[in-house]
Write an enzyme that holds these catalytic residues in place. Structure first.
Site, mmCIF file in Angstrom:
data_model
loop_
_atom_site.group_PDB
_atom_site.id
_atom_site.type_symbol
_atom_site.label_atom_id
_atom_site.label_comp_id
_atom_site.label_asym_id
_atom_site.label_seq_id
_atom_site.Cartn_x
_atom_site.Cartn_y
_atom_site.Cartn_z
ATOM 1 N N LYS A 191 0.780 -1.334 -0.042
ATOM 2 C CA LYS A 191 0.030 0.051 -0.121
ATOM 3 C C LYS A 191 0.713 1.256 -0.095
ATOM 4 O O LYS A 191 0.346 2.404 0.601
ATOM 5 C CB LYS A 191 -1.052 -0.022 1.215
ATOM 6 C CG LYS A 191 -1.980 -1.116 1.479
ATOM 7 C CD LYS A 191 -2.237 -1.886 0.097
ATOM 8 C CE LYS A 191 -3.479 -1.146 -0.720
ATOM 9 N NZ LYS A 191 -3.857 -1.720 -1.757
ATOM 10 N N HIS A 205 7.540 -7.051 -2.047
ATOM 11 C CA HIS A 205 7.039 -6.843 -1.001
ATOM 12 C C HIS A 205 8.082 -7.408 0.093
ATOM 13 O O HIS A 205 8.027 -7.254 1.294
ATOM 14 C CB HIS A 205 5.617 -7.105 -0.340
ATOM 15 C CG HIS A 205 4.529 -6.522 -1.201
ATOM 16 N ND1 HIS A 205 4.794 -4.886 -1.493
ATOM 17 C CD2 HIS A 205 3.348 -6.803 -1.764
ATOM 18 C CE1 HIS A 205 3.767 -4.758 -2.174
ATOM 19 N NE2 HIS A 205 2.910 -5.628 -2.341
ATOM 20 N N SER A 218 -4.799 2.932 3.890
ATOM 21 C CA SER A 218 -5.045 2.326 2.631
ATOM 22 C C SER A 218 -5.296 0.987 2.713
ATOM 23 O O SER A 218 -6.028 0.246 1.918
ATOM 24 C CB SER A 218 -3.832 2.849 1.799
ATOM 25 O OG SER A 218 -3.961 2.063 0.514
#
Ligand code: PPS
Length: 301
Positions: free
Chosen positions: A45, A100, A130
């Protein structure tokens, strides 16, 4: 579905089973990085999809074909997700990948190569907001009970890819020298052409001002929202329900101010500040407890 069915644990990190598997993680660890590959490392995010739009255009000199014909997840795939094995042979060089992973989970070939990496960081308060909305819309993630509840999970690292501070510290503390470039989501919102110029220089592209402006226009929030190759409209609603919250939701700096109570802000700030104690670098955002601070207006990195 219970959280046990939804998530797997990988080196202590929670990953959604829908997109990750033991095989995909093995594939990532055995993946062979090439010297001209470019990775974007980013906590969830914080600007992943945005970079999946930007990177191919910076690398190819502004040719819109990839962003108009290939879905973002196949265009610049996630290193750790299932899709990579299916599309890896179709990727044009120089290849772009997103991940990630925290730094210590990058595969051996990444360290052995000269591949460059752009680390994108976003104010954790906006990351949390988010992520909260993303968990409401993504049917393969546990729906948060309340924002309060989700905030506690976020601060404890019981969310996708663990604690924000651990992730950020791992990449900040990397020994990659001039192979890594750091940028913030806020810098990109504030002046995208300037951010693109930095990326172009870092990647050794000599993009003209005309191309920079063209890329900025095609990677704006509004243009991406209307790009079916990037707005997740190709994903059935049983996986991502955009009626609950669109993936490209607001794309702004400081939406946390519309969500946090003063009590939540104090709690969030005190945990993050405590975890930053002893670090040699400081965060580029004001972490004070003011709900009216001019955060995001002045950025330094
Ligand atoms: S994920 O699920 O980890 O891949 O999500 P990620 O792409 O990292 O983050 C999603 C947020 O990035 C915003 N976004 C943008 N902001 C500004 N401009 C552009 N072009 C852009 N593209 C994506 C997206 O709207 C999500 O932020 P929020 O605050 O929820 O709107």
């Amino acid at each position: 579905m219970s959280s046990v069915d939804m998530y797997m644990l990988y080196h202590g990190l929670m990953l959604p089973k829908e997109t990750h598997s033991a095989e995909s993680l093995k594939f990532a660890q055995e993946f062979t990085f090439k010297d001209d590959d470019v990775a974007v490392a980013v906590y969830p995010k914080s600007g992943t999809i945005w970079m999946q739009e930007i990177l191919p255009l910076v690398l190819n000199g502004g040719d819109l074909t990839p962003i108009q014909s290939i879905p973002n997840w196949d265009r610049v795939p996630w290193l750790e997700e299932r899709r990579l094995a299916l599309v890896v042979d179709k990727l044009d060089s120089p290849r772009g990948l997103v991940t990630h992973f925290p730094y210590h989970l990058m595969p051996p070939s990444f360290h052995a190569s000269k591949a460059k990496v752009i680390y994108v960081m976003r104010n954790p308060k906006d990351v949390m907001v988010s992520s909260y909305h993303f968990h409401r819309m993504a049917q393969f993630l546990e729906t948060p009970a309340t924002l309060d509840d989700f905030m506690e999970k976020f601060l404890e690292g019981k969310v996708l890819f663990g604690k924000w501070t651990d992730h950020m510290k791992s990449w900040r503390g990397s020994d990659l020298g001039d192979r890594i470039m750091h940028i913030t989501y806020e810098e990109m919102v504030q002046d995208l052409p300037a951010a693109l110029r930095r990326m172009s220089d870092f990647l050794g592209r000599n993009l003209s001002e005309e191309v920079i402006q063209k890329i900025a226009e095609h990677c704006s929030f509004e243009t991406m929202k209307n790009n079916n190759m990037s707005n997740f409209s190709l994903v059935p609603k049983m996986y991502m329900n955009s009626d609950t919250s669109p993936f490209l939701r607001k794309g702004i700096v400081g939406d946390w101010k519309n969500h946090f109570s003063p009590k939540q802000l104090n709690r969030f700030t005190s945990v993050i500040c405590k975890e930053m104690e002893g670090e040699i670098f400081s965060l580029p955002w004001s972490m004070d407890s003011s709900l009216t601070g001019a955060e995001g207006e002045k950025l330094e990195i």
